[in-house]
Design a protein around this motif. Sequence first.
Motif, PDB file in Angstrom:
ATOM      1  N   ASP A  18       0.822  -1.210   0.000  1.00  0.00           N
ATOM      2  CA  ASP A  18       0.000   0.000   0.000  1.00  0.00           C
ATOM      3  C   ASP A  18       0.856   1.260   0.000  1.00  0.00           C
ATOM      4  O   ASP A  18       0.544   2.240  -0.682  1.00  0.00           O
ATOM      5  CB  ASP A  18      -0.940   0.017   1.219  1.00  0.00           C
ATOM      6  CG  ASP A  18      -2.300  -0.589   0.892  1.00  0.00           C
ATOM      7  OD1 ASP A  18      -2.524  -0.897  -0.291  1.00  0.00           O
ATOM      8  OD2 ASP A  18      -3.120  -0.748   1.806  1.00  0.00           O
ATOM      9  N   THR A  19       1.927   1.243   0.780  1.00  0.00           N
ATOM     10  CA  THR A  19       2.834   2.398   0.814  1.00  0.00           C
ATOM     11  C   THR A  19       3.466   2.608  -0.559  1.00  0.00           C
ATOM     12  O   THR A  19       3.609   3.740  -1.027  1.00  0.00           O
ATOM     13  CB  THR A  19       3.945   2.171   1.860  1.00  0.00           C
ATOM     14  OG1 THR A  19       3.336   1.914   3.125  1.00  0.00           O
ATOM     15  CG2 THR A  19       4.851   3.381   1.966  1.00  0.00           C
ATOM     16  N   ARG A  20       3.824   1.529  -1.195  1.00  0.00           N
ATOM     17  CA  ARG A  20       4.397   1.616  -2.538  1.00  0.00           C
ATOM     18  C   ARG A  20       3.392   2.237  -3.518  1.00  0.00           C
ATOM     19  O   ARG A  20       3.721   3.140  -4.289  1.00  0.00           O
ATOM     20  CB  ARG A  20       4.774   0.228  -3.053  1.00  0.00           C
ATOM     21  CG  ARG A  20       5.904  -0.445  -2.303  1.00  0.00           C
ATOM     22  CD  ARG A  20       6.058  -1.886  -2.778  1.00  0.00           C
ATOM     23  NE  ARG A  20       7.108  -2.596  -2.085  1.00  0.00           N
ATOM     24  CZ  ARG A  20       8.396  -2.574  -2.432  1.00  0.00           C
ATOM     25  NH1 ARG A  20       8.778  -1.869  -3.470  1.00  0.00           N
ATOM     26  NH2 ARG A  20       9.280  -3.259  -1.748  1.00  0.00           N
ATOM     27  N   LEU A  21       2.161   1.718  -3.478  1.00  0.00           N
ATOM     28  CA  LEU A  21       1.156   2.178  -4.438  1.00  0.00           C
ATOM     29  C   LEU A  21       0.725   3.615  -4.167  1.00  0.00           C
ATOM     30  O   LEU A  21       0.371   4.344  -5.097  1.00  0.00           O
ATOM     31  CB  LEU A  21      -0.051   1.238  -4.418  1.00  0.00           C
ATOM     32  CG  LEU A  21       0.231  -0.212  -4.834  1.00  0.00           C
ATOM     33  CD1 LEU A  21      -1.040  -1.044  -4.777  1.00  0.00           C
ATOM     34  CD2 LEU A  21       0.856  -0.282  -6.222  1.00  0.00           C
ATOM     35  N   ASN A  22       0.748   4.027  -2.903  1.00  0.00           N
ATOM     36  CA  ASN A  22       0.420   5.414  -2.562  1.00  0.00           C
ATOM     37  C   ASN A  22       1.501   6.378  -3.029  1.00  0.00           C
ATOM     38  O   ASN A  22       1.242   7.575  -3.185  1.00  0.00           O
ATOM     39  CB  ASN A  22       0.220   5.571  -1.053  1.00  0.00           C
ATOM     40  CG  ASN A  22      -1.041   4.882  -0.569  1.00  0.00           C
ATOM     41  OD1 ASN A  22      -1.960   4.633  -1.350  1.00  0.00           O
ATOM     42  ND2 ASN A  22      -1.090   4.553   0.707  1.00  0.00           N
ATOM     43  N   ASN A  23       2.703   5.860  -3.208  1.00  0.00           N
ATOM     44  CA  ASN A  23       3.847   6.670  -3.663  1.00  0.00           C
ATOM     45  C   ASN A  23       4.455   5.997  -4.894  1.00  0.00           C
ATOM     46  O   ASN A  23       5.656   5.766  -4.970  1.00  0.00           O
ATOM     47  CB  ASN A  23       4.883   6.797  -2.542  1.00  0.00           C
ATOM     48  CG  ASN A  23       4.314   7.406  -1.283  1.00  0.00           C
ATOM     49  OD1 ASN A  23       4.212   8.617  -1.147  1.00  0.00           O
ATOM     50  ND2 ASN A  23       3.930   6.549  -0.333  1.00  0.00           N
ATOM     51  N   ARG A  24       3.598   5.720  -5.852  1.00  0.00           N
ATOM     52  CA  ARG A  24       3.972   4.861  -6.962  1.00  0.00           C
ATOM     53  C   ARG A  24       5.122   5.429  -7.807  1.00  0.00           C
ATOM     54  O   ARG A  24       5.945   4.678  -8.329  1.00  0.00           O
ATOM     55  CB  ARG A  24       2.750   4.616  -7.842  1.00  0.00           C
ATOM     56  CG  ARG A  24       2.918   3.520  -8.890  1.00  0.00           C
ATOM     57  CD  ARG A  24       3.206   2.173  -8.295  1.00  0.00           C
ATOM     58  NE  ARG A  24       2.950   1.088  -9.235  1.00  0.00           N
ATOM     59  CZ  ARG A  24       3.481  -0.117  -9.164  1.00  0.00           C
ATOM     60  NH1 ARG A  24       4.326  -0.404  -8.178  1.00  0.00           N
ATOM     61  NH2 ARG A  24       3.176  -1.050 -10.053  1.00  0.00           N
ATOM     62  N   VAL A  25       5.192   6.752  -7.934  1.00  0.00           N
ATOM     63  CA  VAL A  25       6.251   7.340  -8.760  1.00  0.00           C
ATOM     64  C   VAL A  25       7.631   6.955  -8.231  1.00  0.00           C
ATOM     65  O   VAL A  25       8.528   6.594  -8.999  1.00  0.00           O
ATOM     66  CB  VAL A  25       6.107   8.872  -8.834  1.00  0.00           C
ATOM     67  CG1 VAL A  25       7.345   9.501  -9.454  1.00  0.00           C
ATOM     68  CG2 VAL A  25       4.875   9.244  -9.650  1.00  0.00           C
ATOM     69  N   VAL A  26       7.799   7.003  -6.905  1.00  0.00           N
ATOM     70  CA  VAL A  26       9.087   6.623  -6.318  1.00  0.00           C
ATOM     71  C   VAL A  26       9.285   5.113  -6.444  1.00  0.00           C
ATOM     72  O   VAL A  26      10.367   4.634  -6.795  1.00  0.00           O
ATOM     73  CB  VAL A  26       9.174   7.061  -4.848  1.00  0.00           C
ATOM     74  CG1 VAL A  26      10.495   6.604  -4.225  1.00  0.00           C
ATOM     75  CG2 VAL A  26       9.045   8.582  -4.739  1.00  0.00           C
ATOM     76  N   ASP A  27       8.231   4.352  -6.176  1.00  0.00           N
ATOM     77  CA  ASP A  27       8.318   2.889  -6.244  1.00  0.00           C
ATOM     78  C   ASP A  27       8.702   2.407  -7.645  1.00  0.00           C
ATOM     79  O   ASP A  27       9.470   1.455  -7.798  1.00  0.00           O
ATOM     80  CB  ASP A  27       6.972   2.284  -5.831  1.00  0.00           C
ATOM     81  CG  ASP A  27       7.010   0.770  -5.742  1.00  0.00           C
ATOM     82  OD1 ASP A  27       7.979   0.237  -5.164  1.00  0.00           O
ATOM     83  OD2 ASP A  27       6.080   0.121  -6.248  1.00  0.00           O
ATOM     84  N   LEU A  28       8.177   3.071  -8.662  1.00  0.00           N
ATOM     85  CA  LEU A  28       8.452   2.652 -10.036  1.00  0.00           C
ATOM     86  C   LEU A  28       9.902   2.895 -10.451  1.00  0.00           C
ATOM     87  O   LEU A  28      10.346   2.387 -11.485  1.00  0.00           O
ATOM     88  CB  LEU A  28       7.515   3.385 -11.010  1.00  0.00           C
ATOM     89  CG  LEU A  28       6.051   2.955 -10.976  1.00  0.00           C
ATOM     90  CD1 LEU A  28       5.197   3.856 -11.845  1.00  0.00           C
ATOM     91  CD2 LEU A  28       5.882   1.500 -11.406  1.00  0.00           C
TER      92      LEU A  28
END
Length: 546
Positions: free
Chosen positions: A219-229
Motif C-alpha cells: 500500500d505504501t508503494r502504491l500510494n507513492n507509486r512514482v518513487v516505487d516505479l
Amino acid sequence: MADIEAPQVNPNEEGGDVSKGPSKSELKKRAKEAEKAKKAAEKAAKQAELEAQKAAAEVDFSTEYYGKLPLNQSQSRPRRSRIDITTLTPDMDGTQVLLRARVQTSRMQGSKMVFFNLRQRTDSVQALLTVAPGKVSKQMAKWAGSLQMESIVLVEGIAKKTPEPIKSATVSDVEIHITQIHLVSGIESVLPFSVEDAARPETEIETGEDVQYKRVLLDTRLNNRVVDLRTQTNQAVFKLQHAISHLFREHLDAQGFTEIHSPKLQGAATESGASVFKVSYFKGNAFLAQSPQLAKQMAIAADFERVYEIGPVFRAEDSNTHRHMTEFIGLDLEMSIEEHYHEVMELLDALFLHMFRSLKQKYAKEIETVRKQFPADEFKWREGPEGTLKMSFKEAVDLLVEDGVSRESLDDINTENEKRLGRIVREKYDTDYFIIDKFPMELRPFYTMPDPDDPTLSNSYDFFMRGEEILSGAQRIHDPTLLAEKMRAKGVDPASMAPYLDAFKMGCPPHGGGGIGLERVLMLFLKLNNIRRASLFPRDPKRLEP
C-alpha cells in the motif's frame, strides 16, 4: 715661567674615570632578545604566508564545474552526445563521457572524496569525485556530497576500468571519475522511502529482533507509486510488460491480423449488468466496456477476417483479491474459422509459445533483475512433439477428484481448485502452462457456441499459467436466431442489443477468439504474487489514485 706638567693617572689605581665595557650577562641577554626578535619575525612571515595560502584556497577555482543548472526552458541546444550507463565497457578506459542519471546513493570519504551510485532505469554505475589542484576544489566536493538521494544530475567524467568488480552497481567493471557535476532537478520533499529499501529482496528483511532493513508495504508503494516505479525491479517489470504486448502484436501481424480500436462507451452491457460500470451520458446512461467483444465480432461480420485489440477493460466486480482489478489491459483477438474452432485455440497456443520463448531469449536480463527481488521457479512449458498439455473440463475435474476434491463441488472450478489443479499438473506433467477445453455451457456467456453433440457443453476453452486462468475464449454464435435464443436464456433482451444482433442478420462467417489479461500474464510469468505489482497505476474497488 716653566710649564707645569699634568699629573699621570694609573688606570689600575682606584678612582680612575675610564668607562667600563658591557658585562657578559648583558651580552647574553642582548643575544637572547635578538634571537627572540628574529624568531618572531620568521613566525610572522610564515603566518602571513599561510594566510595568503588560505586566502588563495578560499578562491573557488571550480565554480563552472558544479552547481544547479538554470531551469531548462529549451533555451539552448548544444547537442552534446550523452551515453547510457548500460553501454559502458572496460574498452572505454580513459574515454570522456557525459550522462544524466539519478543519485541512488552518495558517500563522503573525508573532505576530499565522494562516492556515488548513479542510476538509469535498470542500470547503475559507481562514480568518484576527488579533490585535485586546479580541477576539483574542496567546495565542489562539499557541494557534491550534499546532494540528496534521487536528485537528477548531469555528470561529465572519465570512464575508468576498475581493478576489481564493484558489487553495488550493475556495471561492475567501469567507474566514472567525475570532472563536472551539475544538478538538473533536486528533491523538494522528504522521500516516503528509499529506492534501495523498496528494491530489497524479502529474504534480506528479517522479522522479530533481527530486523535488518525497513519493509516497504505494498500500500505504501502504491500510494507513492512514482518513487516505487524507480526501482530497478519495477523498471524491468514494465519493460517485460511492454515486451508481452509487443510480442502479441508481432505474432498476430505475421498471421495476417489487423489491429482495431473499439469504443469504451457502450449503450448496453456486454455480458451481464452485474459487472459493468454505469456512467451518465448526456440525458441517458452508458456503460464502460467489459471487453471489445461485440466490436470484434462485428468486425468479423464486416469481413475483416482477423482482428486484434490492445486496450482497457472495465469490470465492476467488488473483488479484492490478488488477481482482480476494476480496470486492466486486455489483449483480445477474433478470427474467422474455416472448419473447426480448434483453429483459434491452436493459433492462441502458438501465440503464447512465441511469447514465452521470446521473453526467455530476449529479456533474460530483465527477468533476472526481477528474480533478485522476487525469487521464483522458472516458468515451464512443454515443447517438442508432445506440445502443450490440453485436457477437457471433465478430465480436469477427474484430476481434482483423484486428488481428493469432492465431485459435487466441481460444477465450476473455483480459484482454490484452479491453483490445486496447477500444482497437480506441475507435478504430473512438469509444466506451468496448459489448456482446458469444452467448458459447461452454463458457465459461459450468451454468445458462446454450444457443442453440436452435447448442448450442455460449449466450444470454449481457458488457458492457464501456474494454476490461474489467463485467457478465456470460444467459438462465437454467428447465427442470429440461435444468438437471440441464447440471449433470452441468459436474461438479456435481444432488443437492447439490436445493432449487435443485426450485424449477424447481414451474414457472418463462423468465428472465434479470446481475451487475455496482460497484467495477469505478467504476474504469473514472473510469479509476482499480486496483480497490482504488474499494473503501472492499479485500479481496484479501494483504489482510484494515484
